[in-house]
Design a protein around this motif. Structure first.
Motif, PDB file in Angstrom:
ATOM      1  N   GLY A   1      -8.964   5.483  -1.161  1.00 27.20           N
ATOM      2  CA  GLY A   1      -7.819   5.953  -1.930  1.00 27.20           C
ATOM      3  C   GLY A   1      -7.870   5.515  -3.370  1.00 27.20           C
ATOM      4  O   GLY A   1      -8.806   4.862  -3.822  1.00 27.20           O
ATOM      5  N   ALA A   2      -6.839   5.915  -4.098  1.00 32.96           N
ATOM      6  CA  ALA A   2      -6.693   5.577  -5.517  1.00 32.96           C
ATOM      7  C   ALA A   2      -5.534   4.594  -5.642  1.00 32.96           C
ATOM      8  O   ALA A   2      -4.388   4.938  -5.351  1.00 32.96           O
ATOM      9  CB  ALA A   2      -6.422   6.833  -6.337  1.00 32.96           C
ATOM     10  N   ASP A   3      -5.848   3.386  -6.054  1.00 35.65           N
ATOM     11  CA  ASP A   3      -4.834   2.337  -6.146  1.00 35.65           C
ATOM     12  C   ASP A   3      -3.755   2.697  -7.154  1.00 35.65           C
ATOM     13  O   ASP A   3      -4.037   3.183  -8.240  1.00 35.65           O
ATOM     14  CB  ASP A   3      -5.469   1.017  -6.579  1.00 35.65           C
ATOM     15  N   LYS A   4      -2.524   2.454  -6.757  1.00 32.35           N
ATOM     16  CA  LYS A   4      -1.371   2.517  -7.658  1.00 32.35           C
ATOM     17  C   LYS A   4      -0.580   1.246  -7.374  1.00 32.35           C
ATOM     18  O   LYS A   4       0.232   1.209  -6.458  1.00 32.35           O
ATOM     19  CB  LYS A   4      -0.540   3.776  -7.417  1.00 32.35           C
ATOM     20  N   TRP A   5      -0.877   0.226  -8.152  1.00 38.38           N
ATOM     21  CA  TRP A   5      -0.340  -1.102  -7.901  1.00 38.38           C
ATOM     22  C   TRP A   5       1.101  -1.267  -8.348  1.00 38.38           C
ATOM     23  O   TRP A   5       1.687  -2.322  -8.141  1.00 38.38           O
ATOM     24  CB  TRP A   5      -1.212  -2.145  -8.587  1.00 38.38           C
TER      25      TRP A   5
ATOM     26  N   ASP B   1       1.170  10.684   3.841  1.00 33.66           N
ATOM     27  CA  ASP B   1       2.009  10.961   2.680  1.00 33.66           C
ATOM     28  C   ASP B   1       2.610   9.666   2.154  1.00 33.66           C
ATOM     29  O   ASP B   1       3.129   8.855   2.920  1.00 33.66           O
ATOM     30  CB  ASP B   1       3.150  11.921   3.040  1.00 33.66           C
TER      31      ASP B   1
ATOM     32  N   HIS C   1      -1.143   5.446  -1.226  1.00 35.53           N
ATOM     33  CA  HIS C   1      -2.149   5.693  -2.263  1.00 35.53           C
ATOM     34  C   HIS C   1      -3.519   5.155  -1.872  1.00 35.53           C
ATOM     35  O   HIS C   1      -4.531   5.795  -2.127  1.00 35.53           O
ATOM     36  CB  HIS C   1      -1.713   5.064  -3.584  1.00 35.53           C
ATOM     37  N   SER C   2      -3.526   3.956  -1.294  1.00 29.39           N
ATOM     38  CA  SER C   2      -4.809   3.343  -0.943  1.00 29.39           C
ATOM     39  C   SER C   2      -4.614   2.365   0.203  1.00 29.39           C
ATOM     40  O   SER C   2      -3.501   1.920   0.484  1.00 29.39           O
ATOM     41  CB  SER C   2      -5.411   2.619  -2.152  1.00 29.39           C
TER      42      SER C   2
ATOM     43  N   THR D   1      -1.207   0.336  -0.567  1.00 27.31           N
ATOM     44  CA  THR D   1      -0.318   0.630  -1.692  1.00 27.31           C
ATOM     45  C   THR D   1       0.404   1.937  -1.390  1.00 27.31           C
ATOM     46  O   THR D   1      -0.199   2.889  -0.905  1.00 27.31           O
ATOM     47  CB  THR D   1      -1.087   0.728  -3.027  1.00 27.31           C
ATOM     48  N   TRP D   2       1.701   1.937  -1.657  1.00 30.44           N
ATOM     49  CA  TRP D   2       2.580   3.049  -1.293  1.00 30.44           C
ATOM     50  C   TRP D   2       3.442   3.467  -2.479  1.00 30.44           C
ATOM     51  O   TRP D   2       3.697   2.666  -3.373  1.00 30.44           O
ATOM     52  CB  TRP D   2       3.520   2.639  -0.173  1.00 30.44           C
ATOM     53  N   ASN D   3       3.962   4.686  -2.414  1.00 28.33           N
ATOM     54  CA  ASN D   3       4.972   5.115  -3.387  1.00 28.33           C
ATOM     55  C   ASN D   3       6.203   4.237  -3.266  1.00 28.33           C
ATOM     56  O   ASN D   3       6.749   3.788  -4.265  1.00 28.33           O
ATOM     57  CB  ASN D   3       5.422   6.563  -3.129  1.00 28.33           C
TER      58      ASN D   3
ATOM     59  N   ASP E   1       8.570   5.523   2.199  1.00 24.28           N
ATOM     60  CA  ASP E   1       7.363   6.221   2.666  1.00 24.28           C
ATOM     61  C   ASP E   1       6.660   5.416   3.754  1.00 24.28           C
ATOM     62  O   ASP E   1       6.218   5.962   4.761  1.00 24.28           O
ATOM     63  CB  ASP E   1       6.387   6.467   1.510  1.00 24.28           C
TER      64      ASP E   1
END
Length: 170
Positions: free
Chosen positions: A64-68, A101, A104-105, A123-125, A129
């Protein structure tokens, strides 16, 4: 891929000072969900730790693509050899089927140099979620493990911290 994720814990003042002393690092400050005084500093740079009391995790896999800057979940457990095989297969299936859904990662980690102590960091929104996914019976920890009297697990949830610096800007 980086080889380690490193965390440490402390109060706002100490962790903010560490961040200020190391501007070359993208150190991330989190607070435990619904516990503003429980703070964690996370370093995913893969460089030598700068913390005095680091908790080191070796990265086994990542997707995934990290969104910290959102919600993160930690699920830690002790697994014997056979449980590790089943667990790794479940993680690999999740990774290959595409992340749910809002996720992110996902990282599969082990406590530094102890393959039996496994950690899943995601990592989540948002927490909502994560809850939707978890309540859909897609937990990382299989029920048969949780039912064993010798099984140990721990879950922790974090959101970006509201530091003294950000609190004063409101």
């Amino acid at each position: 891929m980086d080889k380690q994720i490193v965390i440490t814990f402390g109060n706002d003042q100490i962790l903010s000072e560490i961040k200020a002393k190391h501007p070359d690092r993208n150190l991330l400050l989190y607070q435990a969900l619904n516990q503003n005084d429980k703070l964690m500093l996370l370093d995913y740079s893969g460089k030598e730790p700068v913390f005095q009391s680091p908790v080191l995790y070796d990265i086994l896999s990542h997707t995934g693509a990290d969104k910290w800057n959102g919600f993160i979940s930690f699920s830690a457990m002790d697994l014997n050899f056979d449980q590790q095989k089943v667990f790794d297969a479940r993680i690999n299936k999740l990774r290959s089927n595409g992340l749910p859904d809002g996720m992110h990662s996902i990282y599969s980690l082990n406590y530094h140099k102890d393959i039996n102590q496994r950690v899943i960091l995601a990592t989540w929104n948002s927490y909502s979620d994560f809850e939707l996914w978890k309540n859909g019976s897609h937990e990382f920890i299989p029920k048969e493990y949780r039912d064993s009297p010798s099984f140990y697990s721990h879950e922790a949830y974090y959101t970006p911290a509201k530091t003294t610096e950000t609190k004063s800007s409101y």
